[in-house]
Design a protein around this motif. Structure first.
Motif, PDB file in Angstrom:
ATOM      1  N   MET A  79      46.027  38.952  65.766  1.00 34.44           N
ATOM      2  CA  MET A  79      45.641  37.558  65.661  1.00 34.44           C
ATOM      3  C   MET A  79      44.678  37.393  64.490  1.00 34.44           C
ATOM      4  N   HIS A  80      44.966  36.424  63.630  1.00 32.17           N
ATOM      5  CA  HIS A  80      44.160  36.171  62.443  1.00 32.17           C
ATOM      6  C   HIS A  80      43.777  34.699  62.378  1.00 32.17           C
ATOM      7  N   THR A  81      42.729  34.434  61.615  1.00 28.68           N
ATOM      8  CA  THR A  81      42.231  33.076  61.429  1.00 28.68           C
ATOM      9  C   THR A  81      42.118  32.360  62.775  1.00 28.68           C
ATOM     10  N   LEU A  82      41.428  32.993  63.680  1.00 23.29           N
ATOM     11  CA  LEU A  82      41.315  32.462  65.031  1.00 23.29           C
ATOM     12  C   LEU A  82      40.548  31.149  65.056  1.00 23.29           C
ATOM     13  N   ARG A  83      40.997  30.263  65.901  1.00 25.27           N
ATOM     14  CA  ARG A  83      40.408  28.944  66.072  1.00 25.27           C
ATOM     15  C   ARG A  83      39.887  28.787  67.494  1.00 25.27           C
ATOM     16  N   PRO A  84      38.947  27.875  67.704  1.00 24.01           N
ATOM     17  CA  PRO A  84      38.474  27.641  69.074  1.00 24.01           C
ATOM     18  C   PRO A  84      39.603  27.305  70.044  1.00 24.01           C
ATOM     19  N   GLU A  85      40.632  26.611  69.580  1.00 23.48           N
ATOM     20  CA  GLU A  85      41.747  26.266  70.446  1.00 23.48           C
ATOM     21  C   GLU A  85      42.618  27.463  70.817  1.00 23.48           C
ATOM     22  N   ASP A  86      42.378  28.610  70.197  1.00 24.38           N
ATOM     23  CA  ASP A  86      43.056  29.838  70.600  1.00 24.38           C
ATOM     24  C   ASP A  86      42.420  30.465  71.828  1.00 24.38           C
ATOM     25  N   THR A  87      41.295  29.944  72.259  1.00 27.20           N
ATOM     26  CA  THR A  87      40.630  30.451  73.446  1.00 27.20           C
ATOM     27  C   THR A  87      41.539  30.324  74.657  1.00 27.20           C
ATOM     28  N   ALA A  88      41.781  31.445  75.328  1.00 26.45           N
ATOM     29  CA  ALA A  88      42.695  31.463  76.461  1.00 26.45           C
ATOM     30  C   ALA A  88      42.682  32.845  77.092  1.00 26.45           C
TER      31      ALA A  88
END
Length: 116
Positions: A79-88
């Protein structure tokens, strides 16, 4: 009973990279990753057959990459360039065909939190 094991989750800053891994005691035709964001429905992240190319959900396409090792019976999710919406909570899953039906197995999940 078949048990899949995920690992690699954690707390990271936005823009960071993180690798998840999944191990299985058996071979499966199809393996993949799904995730459950807080307050949302389960969504497909990536899936790959034993000989085919990986397919990705639109929200992660170009940022996430699935790597399968059929000998070691492992699958990694880069996983790259992680965003807050990737939180799960991220779940590994595996599938095999039995007499025309599909059997599916799941891991216990690993938490990924993306926050500044």
């Amino acid at each position: 009973q078949v048990r899949l094991e995920e690992s690699g989750g954690g707390l990271v800053q936005p823009g960071a990279s993180l690798n998840l891994s999944c191990t299985s005691p058996e071979s499966f035709e199809v393996i993949g990753w799904d995730r459950l964001p807080p307050g949302k429905r389960l969504e497909r992240v990536a899936v790959q057959s034993i000989t085919g190319s990986a397919k990705y959900g639109d929200s992660v396409k170009g940022r996430f990459f699935l790597l399968r090792d059929n000998i070691k019976k492992t699958v990694a999710l880069q996983m790259h360039t992680l965003r807050p919406e990737d939180t799960a909570v991220y779940y590994c899953n595996a599938h095999r065909a039995v007499s025309g039906a599909t059997q599916t197995y799941w891991g216990q999940g690993t938490q990924v939190t993306v926050s500044a």
